[in-house]
Design an enzyme around this catalytic site. Structure first.
Site, PDB file in Angstrom:
ATOM      1  N   GLY A   1       0.782  -1.241   0.000  1.00 45.98           N
ATOM      2  CA  GLY A   1       0.000   0.000   0.000  1.00 45.98           C
ATOM      3  C   GLY A   1       0.802   1.272   0.000  1.00 45.98           C
ATOM      4  O   GLY A   1       0.236   2.346   0.237  1.00 45.98           O
TER       5      GLY A   1
ATOM      6  N   ASP B   1       4.082  -3.115   3.184  1.00 47.43           N
ATOM      7  CA  ASP B   1       4.945  -2.844   2.027  1.00 47.43           C
ATOM      8  C   ASP B   1       6.356  -3.238   2.400  1.00 47.43           C
ATOM      9  O   ASP B   1       6.612  -3.651   3.535  1.00 47.43           O
ATOM     10  CB  ASP B   1       4.874  -1.381   1.577  1.00 47.43           C
ATOM     11  CG  ASP B   1       5.041  -1.244   0.056  1.00 47.43           C
ATOM     12  OD1 ASP B   1       6.027  -1.798  -0.486  1.00 47.43           O
ATOM     13  OD2 ASP B   1       4.200  -0.592  -0.584  1.00 47.43           O
TER      14      ASP B   1
ATOM     15  N   ASP C   1       6.881  -8.630   1.927  1.00 45.78           N
ATOM     16  CA  ASP C   1       7.106  -8.830   0.498  1.00 45.78           C
ATOM     17  C   ASP C   1       5.992  -9.742  -0.010  1.00 45.78           C
ATOM     18  O   ASP C   1       5.845 -10.879   0.452  1.00 45.78           O
ATOM     19  CB  ASP C   1       8.475  -9.483   0.273  1.00 45.78           C
ATOM     20  CG  ASP C   1       8.778  -9.756  -1.185  1.00 45.78           C
ATOM     21  OD1 ASP C   1       7.862  -9.652  -2.028  1.00 45.78           O
ATOM     22  OD2 ASP C   1       9.945 -10.079  -1.496  1.00 45.78           O
ATOM     23  N   PHE C   2       5.178  -9.246  -0.951  1.00 44.59           N
ATOM     24  CA  PHE C   2       3.997 -10.019  -1.366  1.00 44.59           C
ATOM     25  C   PHE C   2       4.321 -11.302  -2.131  1.00 44.59           C
ATOM     26  O   PHE C   2       3.423 -12.093  -2.431  1.00 44.59           O
ATOM     27  CB  PHE C   2       3.014  -9.162  -2.167  1.00 44.59           C
ATOM     28  CG  PHE C   2       3.598  -8.410  -3.334  1.00 44.59           C
ATOM     29  CD1 PHE C   2       4.432  -9.016  -4.253  1.00 44.59           C
ATOM     30  CD2 PHE C   2       3.283  -7.063  -3.524  1.00 44.59           C
ATOM     31  CE1 PHE C   2       4.944  -8.330  -5.341  1.00 44.59           C
ATOM     32  CE2 PHE C   2       3.802  -6.367  -4.600  1.00 44.59           C
ATOM     33  CZ  PHE C   2       4.631  -6.997  -5.511  1.00 44.59           C
TER      34      PHE C   2
ATOM     35  N   HIS D   1      -0.955  -4.508 -12.042  1.00 42.84           N
ATOM     36  CA  HIS D   1      -0.608  -3.954 -13.358  1.00 42.84           C
ATOM     37  C   HIS D   1       0.901  -3.739 -13.509  1.00 42.84           C
ATOM     38  O   HIS D   1       1.386  -3.481 -14.621  1.00 42.84           O
ATOM     39  CB  HIS D   1      -1.388  -2.658 -13.630  1.00 42.84           C
ATOM     40  CG  HIS D   1      -0.874  -1.442 -12.931  1.00 42.84           C
ATOM     41  ND1 HIS D   1      -1.183  -0.164 -13.349  1.00 42.84           N
ATOM     42  CD2 HIS D   1      -0.074  -1.281 -11.835  1.00 42.84           C
ATOM     43  CE1 HIS D   1      -0.598   0.720 -12.557  1.00 42.84           C
ATOM     44  NE2 HIS D   1       0.065   0.071 -11.633  1.00 42.84           N
TER      45      HIS D   1
END
Length: 414
Positions: A254, A278, A299-300, A319
């Site tokens: 975010g 984040d 970390d996603f 994106h």
């Protein structure tokens, strides 16, 4: 049979026959426009652009693209970097200001500054009062705001070569659609091995400017939690765990927390807790958020530490990545979701099959040239989320019904 275009075509108005009708349509739209009517304003912008393009000759359009716009960018970036726009605002937002005095305050060569400001004025972004004397327009006033001005330093000053040199990258890749996040036009243009453009921008000292742009480009758009876009009080709050430590919304990647902070302001009495996630390098720069919002480094691409949240939210994250990386991100979130309870809310551009808006197509080219990624159509979103074996399904695309670039894509476990 071969054909050719006569050179005279390039020196005549591009489409003079369209001008009378466009003028009539603009007059009719203007007469019914009300303050705050974004749908009407969008229609006026589109038709005004068509009118201008109809009146300009192809030669003039070529010079605008290759001379005028690059020159304007050079002047605007320099103005942001040296603090020109902030100085002019501090001197008085509506004051008439002389180049010599501005140059002295900035430590700049007055001849140089005068040449730059003259072109900014010629392009319509300063008001000329006299020789080497100008007043700010609303646009140049806004360049004093970090969330507006810093985009010029980050996207144009930092990674602006990527779209310009995209054709070189395509030559090397045999004109294939870019889908490799580790091999992008940005990597080629800047000869870097860093993972992505965000890491590169941080490496050249433009991390804060990039974060400011992330918060700036979405200004003026409806926030995802606005009642006319996504009815939070009807979809998230009923049935949510009301205990203080129960995670209500996890804002994944975010950034500086613009979205989660806006959610808190709009719904101060929400159940549960709000969490902003984040990378550590981003979280350490977060300032000014409501103290009740939990900050978490994450970390996603790794296991999601918050299990069973009511909603996992991502804004303009997917994106940035081609499909293969997106599938890994989504898989981590699906693993953390609670069946029948958790929702995945993706706030992103959804390009229509026809009649795409220029912000959406511009974003698509930006993603392609910087990240080998893309803005997606509704069909592509369904393919990515439902056709990749992720155990996820799309329950609804939420839109306010106006010219929204971004939709809320609501997903649940299949």
């Amino acid at each position: 049979m071969s054909s050719s275009v006569d050179l005279s075509l390039a020196t005549r108005a591009s489409n003079p026959d369209a001008v009378p009708k466009l003028v009539q349509e603009l007059h009719a739209l203007q007469g019914s426009m009300q303050d705050g009517d974004e749908e009407m304003r969008h229609q006026l912008v589109v038709k005004t652009r068509r009118l201008l393009q109809s009146l300009l000759t192809p030669r003039e359009q070529m010079l605008q693209h290759t001379w005028a716009d690059p020159g304007l960018n050079a002047a605007l970036i320099t103005g942001v970097d040296v603090g020109l726009w902030k100085l002019m605002v501090n001197n008085g937002v509506d004051a008439s200001q002389k180049v010599d005095a501005l140059a002295e305050s900035l430590g700049m060569d007055p001849v140089l500054l005068g040449r730059l400001m003259r072109h900014v004025c010629a392009m319509g972004h300063l008001e000329e009062v006299g020789q080497d004397e100008y007043k700010l327009t609303n646009f140049t006033k806004s360049l004093s705001l970090d969330v507006i001005g810093d985009g010029y330093l980050a996207l144009l000053g930092g990674i602006g070569r990527s779209p310009i040199e995209f054709y070189k990258f395509l030559r090397e890749t045999n004109w294939r659609n870019p889908t490799d996040a580790a091999h992008t036009a940005m990597h080629a243009s800047y000869n870097t091995d860093l993972p992505n453009c965000f890491e590169y921008l941080r490496s050249v000292g433009l991390g804060p400017q990039t974060n400011h742009h992330m918060g700036g480009y979405r200004q003026g758009r409806l926030p995802w939690m606005h009642p006319s876009l996504y009815p939070v009080e009807q979809t998230l709050f009923p049935g949510a765990d009301t205990s203080p430590d129960a995670p209500l919304v996890v804002d994944v990647a975010g950034g500086l927390g613009h979205d989660i902070n806006e959610f808190k302001k709009l719904y101060p009495n929400h159940p549960g807790k709000l969490i902003l996630q984040d990378l550590p390098v981003v979280i350490q720069d977060v300032q000014g958020l409501d103290s009740s919002i939990q900050l978490m480094s994450h970390d996603f691409l790794t296991e999601q530490p918050v299990k069973g949240a009511r909603a996992y939210f991502m804004h303009s994250i997917l994106h940035d990545w081609p499909d293969d990386v997106c599938q890994k991100i989504l898989a981590r979130l699906a693993d953390a979701m609670k069946p029948g309870y958790s929702k995945l809310l993706i706030f992103e551009c959804v390009i229509p099959r026809t009649g795409a808006y220029w912000e959406a197509t511009a974003g698509d080219i930006l993603m392609m040239t910087q990240l080998s990624a893309l803005e997606r159509t509704e069909d592509h979103w369904r393919q990515l989320i439902e056709g990749s074996g992720l155990n996820l399904k799309i329950t609804k695309f939420w839109t306010s019904g106006h010219s929204d670039v971004e939709n809320v894509i609501e997903c649940e476990l299949a």
